[in-house]
Design an enzyme around this catalytic site. Structure first.
Site, PDB file in Angstrom:
ATOM      1  CD  GLU A 268      -2.685  -1.304   0.072  1.00 12.32           C
ATOM      2  OE1 GLU A 268      -3.273  -0.182  -0.673  1.00 12.32           O
ATOM      3  OE2 GLU A 268      -2.944  -2.449  -0.590  1.00 12.32           O
ATOM      4  CD1 TRP A 271      -1.088  -0.468  -4.120  1.00 10.48           C
ATOM      5  CD2 TRP A 271      -1.576   0.697  -5.792  1.00 10.48           C
ATOM      6  NE1 TRP A 271      -1.887  -1.381  -4.743  1.00 10.48           N
ATOM      7  CE2 TRP A 271      -1.992  -0.602  -5.976  1.00 10.48           C
ATOM      8  CE3 TRP A 271      -1.909   1.697  -7.007  1.00 10.48           C
ATOM      9  CZ2 TRP A 271      -2.453  -1.166  -7.163  1.00 10.48           C
ATOM     10  CZ3 TRP A 271      -2.244   1.324  -8.094  1.00 10.48           C
ATOM     11  CH2 TRP A 271      -2.703  -0.058  -8.155  1.00 10.48           C
ATOM     12  CD1 TRP A 299     -17.809  12.915 -18.322  1.00  8.19           C
ATOM     13  CD2 TRP A 299     -18.508  11.273 -17.213  1.00  8.19           C
ATOM     14  NE1 TRP A 299     -16.755  12.520 -18.154  1.00  8.19           N
ATOM     15  CE2 TRP A 299     -16.895  11.097 -17.362  1.00  8.19           C
ATOM     16  CE3 TRP A 299     -18.861   9.940 -16.526  1.00  8.19           C
ATOM     17  CZ2 TRP A 299     -16.254   9.972 -17.235  1.00  8.19           C
ATOM     18  CZ3 TRP A 299     -18.063   8.916 -16.018  1.00  8.19           C
ATOM     19  CH2 TRP A 299     -16.781   8.943 -16.249  1.00  8.19           C
ATOM     20  CG  ASN A 334      -8.809   1.568  -0.197  1.00 12.80           C
ATOM     21  OD1 ASN A 334      -8.684   2.611  -0.979  1.00 12.80           O
ATOM     22  ND2 ASN A 334      -8.533   0.090  -0.756  1.00 12.80           N
ATOM     23  CD1 TRP A 352     -13.166  10.730 -14.564  1.00 13.42           C
ATOM     24  CD2 TRP A 352     -11.653  11.814 -13.303  1.00 13.42           C
ATOM     25  NE1 TRP A 352     -12.073  11.245 -15.429  1.00 13.42           N
ATOM     26  CE2 TRP A 352     -11.303  11.885 -14.672  1.00 13.42           C
ATOM     27  CE3 TRP A 352     -11.095  12.370 -12.216  1.00 13.42           C
ATOM     28  CZ2 TRP A 352     -10.133  12.611 -14.853  1.00 13.42           C
ATOM     29  CZ3 TRP A 352     -10.033  13.077 -12.448  1.00 13.42           C
ATOM     30  CH2 TRP A 352      -9.542  13.184 -13.807  1.00 13.42           C
ATOM     31  CD1 TRP A 375     -11.525  10.328  -6.506  1.00 12.49           C
ATOM     32  CD2 TRP A 375     -13.394   9.874  -7.565  1.00 12.49           C
ATOM     33  NE1 TRP A 375     -12.628  10.347  -5.555  1.00 12.49           N
ATOM     34  CE2 TRP A 375     -13.719  10.060  -6.144  1.00 12.49           C
ATOM     35  CE3 TRP A 375     -14.405   9.222  -8.444  1.00 12.49           C
ATOM     36  CZ2 TRP A 375     -15.130   9.907  -5.636  1.00 12.49           C
ATOM     37  CZ3 TRP A 375     -15.527   9.409  -7.775  1.00 12.49           C
ATOM     38  CH2 TRP A 375     -15.888   9.593  -6.630  1.00 12.49           C
TER      39      TRP A 375
HETATM   40  P1  FAD Z   1      -4.293   1.565   5.366  1.00 17.08           P
HETATM   41  O1  FAD Z   1      -4.898   0.565   4.492  1.00 17.08           O
HETATM   42  O2  FAD Z   1      -3.716   1.406   6.911  1.00 17.08           O
HETATM   43  O3  FAD Z   1      -2.822   1.830   4.272  1.00 17.08           O
HETATM   44  C1  FAD Z   1      -1.688   2.411   4.834  1.00 17.08           C
HETATM   45  C2  FAD Z   1      -1.339   3.654   4.007  1.00 17.08           C
HETATM   46  O4  FAD Z   1      -0.739   3.320   2.519  1.00 17.08           O
HETATM   47  C3  FAD Z   1      -2.386   4.829   3.809  1.00 17.08           C
HETATM   48  O5  FAD Z   1      -2.357   5.428   4.787  1.00 17.08           O
HETATM   49  C4  FAD Z   1      -1.747   5.475   2.483  1.00 17.08           C
HETATM   50  O6  FAD Z   1      -0.848   6.281   2.794  1.00 17.08           O
HETATM   51  C5  FAD Z   1      -1.259   4.060   1.745  1.00 17.08           C
HETATM   52  N1  FAD Z   1      -2.299   3.869   0.902  1.00 17.08           N
HETATM   53  C6  FAD Z   1      -3.275   2.805   1.227  1.00 17.08           C
HETATM   54  N2  FAD Z   1      -3.687   2.498   0.010  1.00 17.08           N
HETATM   55  C7  FAD Z   1      -3.510   3.330  -1.027  1.00 17.08           C
HETATM   56  C8  FAD Z   1      -3.974   3.547  -2.150  1.00 17.08           C
HETATM   57  N3  FAD Z   1      -4.954   2.616  -2.782  1.00 17.08           N
HETATM   58  N4  FAD Z   1      -3.397   4.489  -2.961  1.00 17.08           N
HETATM   59  C9  FAD Z   1      -2.323   5.337  -2.292  1.00 17.08           C
HETATM   60  N5  FAD Z   1      -1.934   5.150  -1.278  1.00 17.08           N
HETATM   61  C10 FAD Z   1      -2.572   4.214  -0.421  1.00 17.08           C
HETATM   62  N6  FAD Z   1      -5.512   8.106  -0.047  1.00 17.08           N
HETATM   63  C11 FAD Z   1      -4.949   9.187   0.545  1.00 17.08           C
HETATM   64  O7  FAD Z   1      -3.977   9.262   1.409  1.00 17.08           O
HETATM   65  N7  FAD Z   1      -5.631  10.333   0.078  1.00 17.08           N
HETATM   66  C12 FAD Z   1      -6.510  10.567  -0.566  1.00 17.08           C
HETATM   67  O8  FAD Z   1      -7.015  11.788  -0.892  1.00 17.08           O
HETATM   68  C13 FAD Z   1      -7.010   9.303  -1.163  1.00 17.08           C
HETATM   69  N8  FAD Z   1      -8.236   9.399  -2.113  1.00 17.08           N
HETATM   70  C14 FAD Z   1      -8.554   8.078  -2.283  1.00 17.08           C
HETATM   71  C15 FAD Z   1      -9.757   8.244  -3.205  1.00 17.08           C
HETATM   72  C16 FAD Z   1     -10.315   6.967  -3.744  1.00 17.08           C
HETATM   73  C17 FAD Z   1     -11.358   7.123  -4.832  1.00 17.08           C
HETATM   74  C18 FAD Z   1      -9.732   5.875  -3.508  1.00 17.08           C
HETATM   75  C19 FAD Z   1     -10.409   4.517  -4.277  1.00 17.08           C
HETATM   76  C20 FAD Z   1      -8.458   5.716  -2.638  1.00 17.08           C
HETATM   77  C21 FAD Z   1      -8.015   6.819  -2.237  1.00 17.08           C
HETATM   78  N9  FAD Z   1      -6.867   6.979  -1.414  1.00 17.08           N
HETATM   79  C22 FAD Z   1      -6.461   8.095  -0.887  1.00 17.08           C
HETATM   80  C23 FAD Z   1      -6.163   5.694  -1.073  1.00 17.08           C
HETATM   81  C24 FAD Z   1      -6.905   4.873   0.390  1.00 17.08           C
HETATM   82  O9  FAD Z   1      -8.262   4.895   0.200  1.00 17.08           O
HETATM   83  C25 FAD Z   1      -6.264   5.638   1.660  1.00 17.08           C
HETATM   84  O10 FAD Z   1      -5.016   5.938   1.425  1.00 17.08           O
HETATM   85  C26 FAD Z   1      -6.694   4.811   2.989  1.00 17.08           C
HETATM   86  O11 FAD Z   1      -7.949   4.600   2.913  1.00 17.08           O
HETATM   87  C27 FAD Z   1      -6.244   5.794   4.098  1.00 17.08           C
HETATM   88  O12 FAD Z   1      -6.560   4.737   5.258  1.00 17.08           O
HETATM   89  P2  FAD Z   1      -5.667   3.978   6.303  1.00 17.08           P
HETATM   90  O13 FAD Z   1      -4.621   5.051   6.574  1.00 17.08           O
HETATM   91  O14 FAD Z   1      -6.210   3.510   7.224  1.00 17.08           O
HETATM   92  O15 FAD Z   1      -5.038   2.972   4.996  1.00 17.08           O
END
Ligand code: FAD
Length: 443
Positions: A268, A271, A299, A334, A352, A375
Site C-alpha cells: 500500500e 501504491w 457523462w 478504502n 469522476w 478516482w
Molecule cells: P491503510 O490501509 O492502513 O494503508 C496505509 C497507507 O498506505 C495509507 O495511509 C496510505 O498512505 C497508503 N495507501 C493505502 N492504500 C492506498 C492507495 N490505494 N493509494 C495510495 N496510497 C494508499 N489516500 C490518501 O492518502 N489520500 C486521498 O485523498 C485518497 N483518495 C482516494 C480516493 C479514492 C477514490 C480511492 C479509491 C482511494 C483513495 N486513497 C487516498 C487511498 C486509500 O483509500 C487511503 O490511503 C486509505 O483508505 C487511508 O486509510 P488508512 O491510513 O487506514 O490506510
C-alpha cells in the site's frame, strides 16, 4: 553571520526528516520556517478540520524547537512575498526544503528558486515524502512505469540494492535509514519564540474532529492482510493516512516496520509512491483522463443525483454509509472509497472530476496524487485501471465486506426503516447504460 532556512511543508516533524537534516549539517545556523500559504488557504471553507490539525502540529513543532533553543518562524501569506520579506530581514545563504510533487507546488518552488537566485540565495530540495522519486524507479529505457505490478517489483529490488547498517549494527536498506536530525540540533539558529497567527487571524474556526494516533499498531500490522477490506473492523487498517499526508510520521520508519512484518501493508505504501510518481511525471492527470479516449465519455452529470450521492441518500446502503462516514469524520475506508467512486462514475455516469473534488473538500487525508489515482482507477480512465466492463455491484460488495450490516448500521441510523430512501437508480439498468456509454466513447 548568514543563516540557512529550512522550510517545512509536507514534512511536519523534527525527526528523520531528510531536508531538515541536510540543512542542519550545513555550515550555517538553521532557522526553521513555516508558511500558512494563502494560495491554498483562501480556497478553503472557514471550518476545515485539516487547518485545525495543521495549526496544532505547528504549535507542537514550535514548542519542540523552543526546547532546542530555537524557534519556528510562522508566516501567513503568499510564499513568494514571504521569502522576499525573509531575505530582506536576514542575511540568507540558502533555503533547504523537501520536494513536493503537486503541479502548484512545483511551479511555486521554481518561481521562488528563480527569485532567490537573483540575490545569490541557493535553493536545495530533497526527497522525503516518498521512498523513491523522479527517475529512481523506471523501465530499463528510462520511461516511467504506468502499471503498478512491474513498478512495485522494481521498487522492491531497488530497496534491496543498497544495504547499510543502523547505529546498533543491524542491516537496513540504505533508502530506509533514518536521518539523525537531533544529533545536529546544536546548529539551529538560536532565537526567541515569536507569535503564531491565530486561526481567527487567518479566517478559520477551530474544529473538534478527532485525529487518529500516529502509531502503527503491531496487531493491526500483522493482521492487515486479513482485515484491511472490512470497513466495520475498528483497527482493520492503520488510519495513518493524514500523518503520511502531512509528514507528521516518517514514511521510511513505517516502511521499515512493514518490511519486516507485513508485505501487504508495504504494498500500500508502494501504491502511494506509485501515484505520487504518476502525478509528478504526468501532471495532465489533474484535469484529464490518463487514457485520453476516456475524456470522450458522455457523462450524464445529473445534479440532483450528485447531491444524493454527496448526502449519502442514494438508497444503496454501502454507498450511503461511506458517504456519511466521510461527511461525519473526514475519512472513508478504502474499500468503500472504491465502491462509492465506482457508483458515482458507473451507475450514475457522473464525471469522476466531480467526485474527486468532493473527496478533496472532505477528506482529512486528501492528497492530490492518491485521490486522483483512486478516482481515475474507479472510472477506468487511469494508469492501472480495472477494465470498464468490470462494474462493482454494490449489493455483492456489501454482502462480501459488510455481511452483518455492522458498518451500514453504524453510519445509517434509519437503515431498514421507512425513512431510508429507495434506490435512485436500478442496478441492472444502470450497469447496461454504463456499458453502452463507455463503449460508445471508446470505439
Ligand atoms: P491503510 O490501509 O492502513 O494503508 C496505509 C497507507 O498506505 C495509507 O495511509 C496510505 O498512505 C497508503 N495507501 C493505502 N492504500 C492506498 C492507495 N490505494 N493509494 C495510495 N496510497 C494508499 N489516500 C490518501 O492518502 N489520500 C486521498 O485523498 C485518497 N483518495 C482516494 C480516493 C479514492 C477514490 C480511492 C479509491 C482511494 C483513495 N486513497 C487516498 C487511498 C486509500 O483509500 C487511503 O490511503 C486509505 O483508505 C487511508 O486509510 P488508512 O491510513 O487506514 O490506510
Amino acid at each position: 553571520m548568514p543563516i540557512n532556512c529550512f522550510w517545512f511543508r509536507r514534512d511536519l516533524r523534527l525527526h528523520d526528516n531528510a531536508g531538515f537534516y541536510e540543512a542542519l549539517k550545513s555550515e550555517h545556523p538553521v532557522q526553521p520556517v513555516f508558511i500558512f500559504d494563502r494560495n491554498i488557504l483562501d480556497e478553503l471553507p472557514t471550518e476545515d478540520a485539516r487547518i485545525t490539525f495543521l495549526y496544532d502540529v505547528i504549535h507542537e513543532l514550535q514548542e519542540q524547537l523552543e526546547e532546542a533553543g530555537s524557534d519556528l518562524l510562522v508566516y501567513y501569506g503568499y510564499p513568494e512575498q514571504v521569502w522576499k520579506e525573509i531575505a530582506e530581514k536576514y542575511e540568507l545563504n540558502a533555503i533547504y526544503t523537501n520536494r513536493d510533487y503537486e503541479p502548484y507546488a512545483k511551479n511555486r518552488d521554481k518561481n521562488i528558486k528563480a527569485q532567490l537566485a537573483e540575490k545569490d540565495i541557493e535553493f536545495h530540495d530533497f526527497k522525503d515524502h516518498v521512498i523513491f522519486d523522479n527517475d529512481e524507479v523506471t523501465k530499463s529505457d528510462g520511461d516511467p512505469y504506468v502499471v503498478f505490478t512491474p513498478y512495485s517489483k522494481v521498487w522492491k529490488k531497488k530497496l534491496d540494492s543498497k544495504i547499510d547498517e543502523t547505529k546498533s549494527g543491524d542491516e537496513i536498506s540504505y533508502y530506509l535509514k533514518p536521518y539523525p536530525n537531533a544529533d545536529y540540533f546544536s546548529n539551529l539558529h538560536q532565537t526567541k519564540a515569536t507569535d503564531i497567527p491565530t486561526l481567527k487571524d487567518m479566517g478559520f474556526e477551530q474544529t473538534e474532529l478527532p485525529i487518529p494516533e500516529r502509531t502503527l499498531d503491531m496487531d493491526t500490522l500483522e493482521s492487515y492482510g486479513e482485515t484491511r477490506n472490512f470497513p466495520w473492523k475498528a483497527k482493520g487498517t492503520s488510519r495513518l493516512s493524514i500523518h503520511y499526508r502531512f509528514g507528521t510520521i516518517s514514511i521510511r520508519e513505517k516502511a521499515k516496520k512493514a518490511l519486516g512484518n507485513n508485505e501487504t501493508y508495504l504494498n500500500e505504501l508502494i501504491w502511494r509512491d506509485f501515484y505520487s510518481n504518476i502525478l509528478n511525471q504526468y501532471p495532465k492527470v489533474v484535469d484529464y483522463a490518463f487514457r485520453e479516449q476516456y475524456d470522450a465519455i458522455d457523462w450524464r452529470n445529473n445534479k440532483e443525483e450528485f447531491q444524493a450521492w454527496c448526502d449519502g441518500k442514494t438508497g444503496y446502503p454501502i454507498v450511503d454509509a461511506g458517504m456519511r462516514q466521510l461527511n461525519a469524520i473526514g475519512y472513508m475506508h478504502n474499500r468503500v472509497r472504491m465502491i462509492t467512486a465506482s457508483f458515482l462514475t458507473k451507475h450514475l455516469l457522473i464525471d469522476w472530476r466531480w467526485g474527486e473534488a468532493y473527496f478533496a473538500q472532505k477528506l482529512l487525508d486528501y492528497d492530490l496524487a492518491s485521490n486522483n489515482g483512486g478516482w481515475q482507477w474507479a472510472a477506468g480512465s487511469g494508469t492501472d485501471a480495472a477494465p470498464y466492463f468490470r462494474i462493482f455491484n454494490p449489493y455483492s460488495q456489501r454482502e462480501k465486506f459488510d455481511k452483518n450490516y455492522e458498518y451500514i448500521k453504524e453510519w445509517i441510523p434509519e437503515f431498514d426503516t421507512d425513512d431510508y430512501p429507495e434506490p435512485i437508480v436500478e442496478h441492472k439498468m444502470a450497469r447496461e447504460r454504463c456499458l453502452e456509454t463507455y463503449k460508445k466513447a471508446l470505439k
